[in-house]
Motif scaffolding. Structure first.
Motif, short mmCIF file in Angstrom:
data_model
loop_
_atom_site.label_atom_id
_atom_site.label_comp_id
_atom_site.label_asym_id
_atom_site.label_seq_id
_atom_site.Cartn_x
_atom_site.Cartn_y
_atom_site.Cartn_z
N ILE A 1 21.85 26.75 17.13
CA ILE A 1 21.51 26.31 15.78
C ILE A 1 21.23 24.83 15.81
CG2 ILE A 1 22.44 25.90 13.46
CD1 ILE A 1 23.86 28.52 13.62
N GLY A 2 20.19 24.40 15.10
CA GLY A 2 19.86 22.99 15.00
C GLY A 2 19.77 22.56 13.55
N LEU A 3 20.42 21.44 13.22
CA LEU A 3 20.32 20.82 11.89
C LEU A 3 19.68 19.46 12.08
CD1 LEU A 3 20.96 20.54 8.85
CD2 LEU A 3 23.22 19.69 9.51
N ASP A 4 18.47 19.27 11.53
CA ASP A 4 17.70 18.03 11.72
C ASP A 4 17.74 17.18 10.45
OD1 ASP A 4 17.07 19.07 14.15
OD2 ASP A 4 15.02 19.63 13.64
N LEU A 5 18.15 15.91 10.60
CA LEU A 5 18.07 14.93 9.54
C LEU A 5 16.96 13.95 9.90
CD1 LEU A 5 21.09 16.02 9.39
CD2 LEU A 5 21.59 13.89 8.20
N GLU A 6 15.97 13.83 9.04
CA GLU A 6 14.77 13.06 9.38
C GLU A 6 14.39 12.10 8.25
OE1 GLU A 6 10.03 13.83 10.11
OE2 GLU A 6 11.40 15.52 10.19
N PRO A 7 14.91 10.86 8.25
CA PRO A 7 14.41 9.86 7.31
C PRO A 7 13.07 9.29 7.79
CG PRO A 7 16.16 8.94 8.66
CD PRO A 7 16.05 10.39 9.04
N TRP A 8 12.19 8.94 6.85
CA TRP A 8 10.89 8.39 7.22
C TRP A 8 10.45 7.33 6.22
CZ3 TRP A 8 6.94 8.79 3.72
CH2 TRP A 8 7.04 9.80 2.74
N ALA A 9 9.56 6.46 6.64
CA ALA A 9 9.00 5.42 5.79
C ALA A 9 7.53 5.25 6.13
CB ALA A 9 9.75 4.10 5.97
N GLY A 10 6.69 4.95 5.13
CA GLY A 10 5.27 4.79 5.37
C GLY A 10 4.64 3.86 4.35
N ALA A 11 3.38 3.55 4.54
CA ALA A 11 2.66 2.68 3.62
C ALA A 11 1.17 2.77 3.89
CB ALA A 11 3.12 1.23 3.77
N THR A 12 0.38 2.55 2.84
CA THR A 12 -1.05 2.33 2.97
C THR A 12 -1.32 0.84 2.81
OG1 THR A 12 -1.59 4.51 2.07
CG2 THR A 12 -3.32 2.85 2.01
N LEU A 13 -1.98 0.22 3.78
CA LEU A 13 -2.24 -1.21 3.79
C LEU A 13 -3.74 -1.43 3.59
CD1 LEU A 13 -0.16 -1.98 7.00
CD2 LEU A 13 0.64 -2.00 4.63
N THR A 14 -4.10 -2.27 2.61
CA THR A 14 -5.50 -2.53 2.31
C THR A 14 -5.76 -4.02 2.26
OG1 THR A 14 -5.54 -0.53 0.95
CG2 THR A 14 -7.37 -2.06 0.69
N VAL A 15 -6.68 -4.51 3.09
CA VAL A 15 -7.06 -5.92 3.06
C VAL A 15 -7.92 -6.17 1.82
CG1 VAL A 15 -8.35 -7.74 4.24
CG2 VAL A 15 -6.95 -6.14 5.56
N ALA A 16 -7.60 -7.24 1.10
CA ALA A 16 -8.32 -7.56 -0.14
C ALA A 16 -8.72 -9.02 -0.14
CB ALA A 16 -7.44 -7.24 -1.34
N SER A 17 -9.77 -9.36 -0.88
CA SER A 17 -10.20 -10.74 -1.04
C SER A 17 -10.69 -10.95 -2.47
CB SER A 17 -11.30 -11.10 -0.04
OG SER A 17 -12.45 -10.30 -0.28
N SER A 18 -10.68 -12.19 -2.90
CA SER A 18 -11.09 -12.50 -4.26
C SER A 18 -11.50 -13.96 -4.33
CB SER A 18 -9.94 -12.23 -5.24
OG SER A 18 -10.26 -12.65 -6.54
N SER A 19 -12.41 -14.28 -5.27
CA SER A 19 -12.79 -15.68 -5.46
C SER A 19 -11.64 -16.47 -6.07
CB SER A 19 -14.02 -15.76 -6.37
OG SER A 19 -13.74 -15.14 -7.63
N GLY A 20 -10.74 -15.75 -6.74
CA GLY A 20 -9.53 -16.37 -7.25
C GLY A 20 -8.33 -15.91 -6.46
N ALA A 21 -7.18 -15.83 -7.11
CA ALA A 21 -5.97 -15.36 -6.44
C ALA A 21 -6.06 -13.86 -6.25
CB ALA A 21 -4.74 -15.72 -7.26
N VAL A 22 -5.90 -13.40 -5.01
CA VAL A 22 -6.00 -11.97 -4.74
C VAL A 22 -4.76 -11.23 -5.21
CG1 VAL A 22 -5.01 -12.05 -2.41
CG2 VAL A 22 -6.71 -10.29 -2.98
N CYS A 23 -3.62 -11.92 -5.24
CA CYS A 23 -2.37 -11.31 -5.66
C CYS A 23 -1.88 -11.96 -6.95
CB CYS A 23 -1.28 -11.47 -4.59
SG CYS A 23 -1.66 -10.69 -3.02
#
Length: 545
Positions: free
Chosen positions: A388-410
Motif C-alpha cells: 500500500i502506498g499513501l502519497d502526499l504531494e504539495p506543489w507550487a506553480g506560476a505563470t510569468l509574463t514579461v511586460a513593458s510600458s511607457s510609464g510604470a509597468v507595475c
C-alpha cells in the motif's frame, strides 16, 4: 466488484536488511495472564486442560516510544478438531520433553494428570480427530517461538503421571485456517494493559536538498532548505479468514501531527518554446517495521521521496522562489478495504499555507514544481500479502509574463520601472492511495485520490531595469542577472489578508490584485499533479531484487 483472491501469496520481496535491522519483534504475552476465566484459580480447578474450539494468543512490545499489540484468535469449528495453549497449564507440569513427533509432559500431581487424561482421551476415540497443542516460547527447550503441534494420538502413564502426545510439529500458516488477526493498538472489543496505538514515523528531511542539470541551452538548479515531513501515522491492521479464504482484510491510517514543508528555489536559464516534465526519486528512508514471529506478520514500511517539475516555455534567466506547507487534521482517518476493494476517507482536507513568491530578474514562461513523500507499506500476514502506498504531494506553480510600458509597468511601484514581470501564482496539494498484490507487477487493484486542492493566489508584479523617476535616471539601464536573488530591485509579494477557507473541492476563484492579459505559458500544465505514480516503479524494483 470483488477481486478474486489470487493475491494470496506466501511472501514479500523485501530487503532482509529492512526486516531484520529495522523491524522490532513483538514478544508473547503469556496466555496464563489473559483474563479469560479459563485458567486455574483454585487447587481443584483444572479447566486450563480443556480442549477448546477457539484460543487467543497475544504479542506486545514497544520501541522508539511506539507500542504495538498483536491479537490472534484461532478457531477450530469442526467436530473433529480442537486447540489448547500449553502456556495456560504449564504451571501444572514438572517438565516437558519434545521431539518433532512427540511431546511428553510430567504432571506435578495425580489430580491434574487424571483431569487431562479424561479430557484428552477424546482424540483417541476416533481416527479423524485432531487437536493443536501450542507450546510457549522455550517450553520444549529448543523452540524460540510459540510452536503449534498437531496431536493425533495420546499415551498415558498412570504410574508416573505422564502424558505423551503423538503427532508432528507444524506452523501457523498450516494450522490456522480460520482466525482473526489484529495488529495496532488494542481492538475495540479488547481492553489490555497495552493500549497505545502503533505508529509509523513520518519525521524526515528531504534526502536531496539541491540539484542542477543542463540540456543544451536549458540550465536548471534546484535548492530546497528546510524541506521535509513531520508527524506520524497511527496504524491498525485486521484480517479475518475462514478455511484459508479471507473474508475481511482492512488497514486503517490516522495522521498525528502530520505536515509537509516545501520551499524550493529554482535557478532557470533557457530559451525554448517547448515544455519539459520529469519526476525523479530522491531517496528511500526505511522506518521501524513490525514482526510477529512464526510467520504471523511482517510489516516493512519506508518513506520514498521524489521531486518533479513541469516547465515551459521559458525565456530568460532568473531565480524564482516559492513554497507551500500542508498540514493534516489529527481527526482524519483512512480505512482501506482490501476485499472489496475500496476505501473510506474522512477529514483529509489539508490545511494549505502559501509562501510568498519572489522573482529576481526578467523571465517569462510557466513553472510548476512538486515534491512527493510516499508512505509505503509492504505487509504479509500468514498467507496474505500486499503493498500500500499513501502519497502526499504539495506543489507550487506560476505563470510569468514579461511586460513593458511607457510609464510604470507595475502599479504602486515608487521607482516607476518601465519593465517588469507579472506573476500569476498558484499552489495546492494532492493526496493519493494505491494498493497492489505483493510481488505483482500488474497495475494496482486500488488507486484513488483522497484529496486534491488547487489554490490560485492573487497576482503580483515585479519591476526590473532602470527606474524612470528622476532619482534613478542616472543609473545604468541594464539589469544584472544572477542565480541568486539581488538585494534590489525586486518585489516580494505577501498577502495582507487571511487565506480563504479551503473546502474539499478545488477552489476556482481568487482575488486579483492586478488585471492583465498574458500568454497561456502554463495553461497546458493541469492544476492537479501531472506526474504519474512512482509507486509501481518502486514496487517492480523490489520485486526484481
Amino acid at each position: 466488484m470483488t477481486k478474486p483472491f489470487s493475491w494470496l501469496i506466501p511472501g514479500l520481496l523485501l530487503s532482509p536488511f529492512y526486516q531484520i535491522a529495522l523491524s522490532f519483534e513483538l514478544q508473547p504475552i503469556a496466555s496464563s495472564l489473559i483474563e479469560t476465566g479459563r485458567h486455574a484459580t483454585r487447587d481443584d480447578d483444572f479447566s486450563v486442560l480443556d480442549l477448546l474450539s477457539s484460543e487467543t494468543f497475544l504479542w506486545g512490545g514497544s520501541q522508539n516510544g511506539r507500542s504495538a499489540l498483536g491479537n490472534l484468535t484461532v478457531h477450530m469449528p469442526g467436530d473433529a478438531e480442537n486447540i489448547i495453549s500449553m502456556e495456560k497449564f504449564q504451571p501444572l507440569l514438572r517438565s516437558t520433553e519434545c521431539t518433532n513427533k512427540s511431546m511428553t509432559m510430567d504432571f506435578k500431581d495425580e489430580r491434574s494428570y487424571q483431569y487431562g487424561q479424561r479430557l484428552w482421551q477424546w482424540v483417541n476415540d476416533a481416527d479423524e480427530r485432531r487437536f493443536v497443542l501450542v507450546a510457549g516460547n522455550g517450553h520444549c527447550g529448543w523452540n524460540q517461538h510459540r510452536l503449534p503441534f498437531v496431536v493425533s494420538n495420546v499415551l498415558f502413564n498412570d504410574a508416573k503421571n505422564m502424558i505423551s502426545v503423538i503427532g508432528y510439529v507444524s506452523d501457523w500458516k498450516t494450522v490456522a485456517h480460520t482466525y482473526e488477526l489484529f495488529v495496532g493498538g488494542h481492538p475495540s472489543s479488547e481492553k489490555r494493559d497495552i493500549d497505545k496505538t502503533f505508529s509509523l514515523d513520518f519525521n524526515h528531511a528531504l534526502p536531496l536538498s539541491s540539484k542542477s542539470f543542463s540540456m543544451g541551452d536549458f540550465k536548471f538548479t534546484y535548492d530546497c532548505d528546510d524541506c521535509g515531513t513531520k508527524g506520524e501515522f497511527e496504524f491498525q491492521f485486521e484480517l479475518k479468514t475462514e478455511l484459508f479464504i479471507p473474508t475481511g482484510v482492512s488497514m486503517t491510517l490516522s495522521p498525528q501531527g502530520v505536515s509537509a514543508n516545501f520551499n524550493p528555489r529554482l535557478g532557470l536559464s533557457a530559451n525554448f518554446t517547448g515544455t519539459k516534465t520529469d519526476e525523479m526519486e530522491l531517496g528511500k528512508i526505511p522506518i521501524d517495521g513490525l514482526t510477529i514471529p512464526g510467520g504471523i506478520l511482517d510489516l516493512g514500511p519506508e518513506i520514498v521521496f521524489s521531486w518533479g517539475y513541469a516547465l515551459g516555455p521559458i525565456i530568460g534567466t532568473a531565480g524564482v522562489s516559492t513554497g507551500v506547507s500542508i498540514g493534516l487534521e489529527d481527526s482524519a482517518e483512512l480505512k482501506i478495504d482490501l476485499t472489496s476493494p475500496d476505501l473510506s476517507a474522512s477529514g483529509w482536507t489539508p490545511k494549505v499555507t502559501k509562501k510568498p513568491i519572489t522573482v529576481d530578474a526578467s523571465i517569462s514562461g510557466g513553472i510548476k514544481v512538486n515534491t512527493k513523500a510516499a508512505m509505503e507499506l509492504a505487509l504479509e500476514a500468514l498467507n496474505t500479502g500486499f503493498e500500500i502506498g499513501l502519497d502526499l504531494e504539495p506543489w507550487a506553480g506560476a505563470t510569468l509574463t514579461v511586460a513593458s510600458s511607457s510609464g510604470a509597468v507595475c502599479p504602486d511601484d515608487p521607482e516607476n520601472h518601465h519593465f517588469g514581470v507579472k506573476v500569476a501564482p498558484s499552489a495546492g496539494v494532492n493526496l493519493n492511495v494505491e494498493a497492489s498484490q505483493a510481488g505483482d507487477e500488474n497495475e494496482p487493484f486500488l488507486s484513488k485520490a483522497i484529496a486534491s486542492l488547487t489554490m490560485p493566489l492573487p497576482s503580483m508584479c515585479t519591476g526590473f531595469g532602470a527606474p524612470s523617476n528622476a532619482a534613478g535616471s542616472s543609473r545604468k539601464t541594464t539589469t544584472k542577472v544572477t542565480s541568486t536573488p539581488l538585494p534590489r530591485p525586486y518585489t516580494t509579494y505577501s498577502p495582507t489578508t487571511a487565506p480563504p477557507t479551503v473546502e474539499p473541492t478545488t477552489i476556482t476563484t481568487a482575488t486579483s490584485t492586478y488585471s492583465y492579459s498574458s500568454s497561456s505559458a502554463i495553461s497546458s500544465i493541469p492544476a492537479s499533479s501531472p506526474y504519474p505514480y512512482i509507486h509501481r516503479k518502486r514496487h517492480i524494483e523490489r520485486s526484481n531484487g
